[in-house]
Scaffold this active site. Structure first.
Site, PDB file in Angstrom:
ATOM      1  N   CYS A   1       9.010   5.857  -6.593  1.00 16.38           N
ATOM      2  CA  CYS A   1      10.128   5.585  -5.678  1.00 16.38           C
ATOM      3  C   CYS A   1       9.696   5.335  -4.237  1.00 16.38           C
ATOM      4  O   CYS A   1      10.522   4.935  -3.412  1.00 16.38           O
ATOM      5  CB  CYS A   1      11.144   6.721  -5.741  1.00 16.38           C
ATOM      6  N   HIS A   2       8.437   5.544  -3.926  1.00 14.61           N
ATOM      7  CA  HIS A   2       7.976   5.415  -2.537  1.00 14.61           C
ATOM      8  C   HIS A   2       6.677   4.638  -2.516  1.00 14.61           C
ATOM      9  O   HIS A   2       5.604   5.248  -2.610  1.00 14.61           O
ATOM     10  CB  HIS A   2       7.778   6.806  -1.945  1.00 14.61           C
ATOM     11  N   PHE A   3       6.639   3.432  -2.477  1.00 15.84           N
ATOM     12  CA  PHE A   3       7.689   2.422  -2.465  1.00 15.84           C
ATOM     13  C   PHE A   3       7.548   1.585  -3.725  1.00 15.84           C
ATOM     14  O   PHE A   3       6.429   1.443  -4.220  1.00 15.84           O
ATOM     15  CB  PHE A   3       7.538   1.512  -1.250  1.00 15.84           C
TER      16      PHE A   3
END
Length: 172
Positions: free
Chosen positions: A70-72
């Site tokens: 999720c990052h990134f």
């Protein structure tokens, strides 16, 4: 009686997150996914740059860790704030190791400098905490400088990490 060893396994750290390592009044580490270390490899009461205590811990890195998804998206990197939180976690863990009681709360940091990043290709993150001062009065507080390394390369540093232990954190 505090379980005061020089090193701790992942199972020990999970016991800390359940409140089982330093007793019911001792500080707890967070549970996964926020537990940011797999083991503590060294703890001393008189080591470190200032001779007032030292902690070294490690986190094994694998490409499937939750934060990379999720990052990134398309540019996976471990959020720097997770490394900072790991250093606060270790300051609180050390206070519990010394016999401090209460709920651990991060109180601040002086300055944080980033000079690298943790990518999914990394193998190991190492945290080193050098204690400058431990206050053991009505408020138990640790003040330390910390550094983060990835695969042996220094990637960030934080000075004046502060963590306090509170008997009643509801009024914090």
């Amino acid at each position: 009686m505090v379980d005061k060893r020089e090193s701790y396994t992942k199972e020990d750290l999970l016991a800390s997150s359940r409140g089982e390592l330093f007793g019911p009044q001792g500080p707890q580490l967070p549970a996964p996914n926020m537990l940011m270390m797999d083991r503590v490899v060294k703890m001393t009461e008189d080591g470190g740059k200032y001779g007032k205590g030292f902690v070294e811990a490690e986190l094994d890195i694998t490409p499937d860790q939750w934060f990379f998804g999720c990052h990134f998206i398309g540019d996976p990197v471990m959020p720097g704030c997770l490394g900072l939180d790991a250093m606060w976690q270790l300051v609180g863990f050390y206070l519990g190791w010394l016999g401090g009681e209460g709920k651990g709360r991060a109180l601040g940091v002086g300055e944080v400098k980033f000079s690298g990043q943790v990518l999914p290709t990394a193998k190991k993150v190492t945290y080193r905490i050098h204690f400058k001062r431990v206050i053991n009065r009505r408020l138990v507080m640790g003040i330390a400088d910390g550094e983060v390394l990835v695969d042996g390369q220094h990637i960030y540093a934080a000075d004046e990490l502060k963590v306090g232990l509170f008997k009643d954190a509801s009024s914090f």
